[in-house]
Design an enzyme around this catalytic site. Structure first.
Site: not given
Ligand SMILES: NC(=O)c1ccc[n+]([C@@H]2O[C@H](COP(=O)([O-])OP(=O)(O)OC[C@H]3O[C@@H](n4cnc5c(N)ncnc54)[C@H](OP(=O)(O)O)[C@@H]3O)[C@@H](O)[C@H]2O)c1
Length: 237
Positions: A63, A160
């Protein structure tokens, strides 16, 4: 089995989308690939698919937002291999859905920065010792986006886009810092690709999205570093 001699590659977010395709193409070219995935079942499945096709692939639980997970992944990697030739920071999230910078939720921005910027930084730092053992000169490829290009940035997906601009800066910083270590660091805009993120209306198949990343991982001249690429050409920041 330890991978002492083979070329090795670690791809983050390799359980689906562009990352899975990068892993397939690199495996096809003889790399022992490490499938970084935070989803255990999908990661194992992706590695298994490659093994069944006769390639060398190993699942690594990873992760990118969790420093402990990254350290554990390093430990697992060190049991399997003594060097890393290629690191692809591919994992990323796009959570903006029509968000506007005027009302941008800072938590959305924090999540984007954690996954798309801090994650790659921590992974490069922790895997650097293995990249330094590459006999061919290590290669790091950060999967960025045209959305991160400043020269024509407007209002699209602010969290983003800002995170990908920052990832480009991360690329420049590491390229400078690692030049004397013979490690090339580049970033890529894969184009608009048909994945869960890109959607079904996107113009490119995953094969095309992975192409320039795989080229930078294999054939591109090693002296090319600190650059932003699209379709095997350098593009403006
Ligand atoms: N598709 C496009 O049009 C496009 C365009 C420009 C750039 N890109 C970039 O290309 C890269 C791959 O995108 P994609 O289209 O293949 O996206 P995708 O289909 O949504 O896949 C994203 C991958 O990233 C993984 N991921 C996300 N957060 C993670 C975390 N914290 N730890 C580990 N893995 C994590 C996902 O894992 P889970 O399955 O666990 O969620 C998944 O494997 C991204 O960096 C993206 O920004 C894509």
């Amino acid at each position: 089995m330890r991978t002492e001699h083979a070329h090795t590659a670690l791809i983050t977010g390799a359980n689906r989308g562009i990352g899975k395709e990068i892993a397939r193409q690199l495996a096809q070219r003889g790399f022992a690939v490490f499938i970084g995935s935070r989803d255990m079942a999908k990661g194992r499945e992706a590695a298994e698919e490659l093994c069944q096709a006769g390639y060398e692939a190993t699942f690594i639980h990873l992760d990118v937002t969790d420093p402990v997970s990254i350290k554990n992944a390093c430990g697992v990697f060190s049991q399997k291999a003594d060097h890393l030739d290629v690191l692809v920071n591919n994992a990323g999230i796009l959570e903006d859905h029509g968000e506007n910078i005027l009302k941008l939720n800072p938590e959305l921005l924090d999540r984007a920065l954690k996954s798309n910027v801090s994650g790659p930084i921590m992974i490069i730092q922790d895997f650097l010792c293995f990249l330094q053992q590459s006999s061919t000169g290590g290669r790091i490829i950060n999967v960025s986006s045209g959305a991160g290009a400043l020269h024509d940035m407007s209002t699209y997906a602010p969290a983003y886009s800002i995170s990908k601009t920052a990832l480009n800066a991360v690329t420049r910083q590491f390229a400078g810092a690692l030049q004397e270590h013979n490690i090339a660091v580049n970033c890529v805009d894969p184009g608009w690709v048909r994945t869960d993120m890109g959607g079904t209306g996107a113009s490119r198949p995953v094969e095309k999205g992975a192409e320039t990343i795989v080229w930078l991982a294999t054939e591109a001249p090693h002296h090319e570093t600190g650059k932003f690429w699209h379709d095997k050409r350098e593009i403006a920041w």
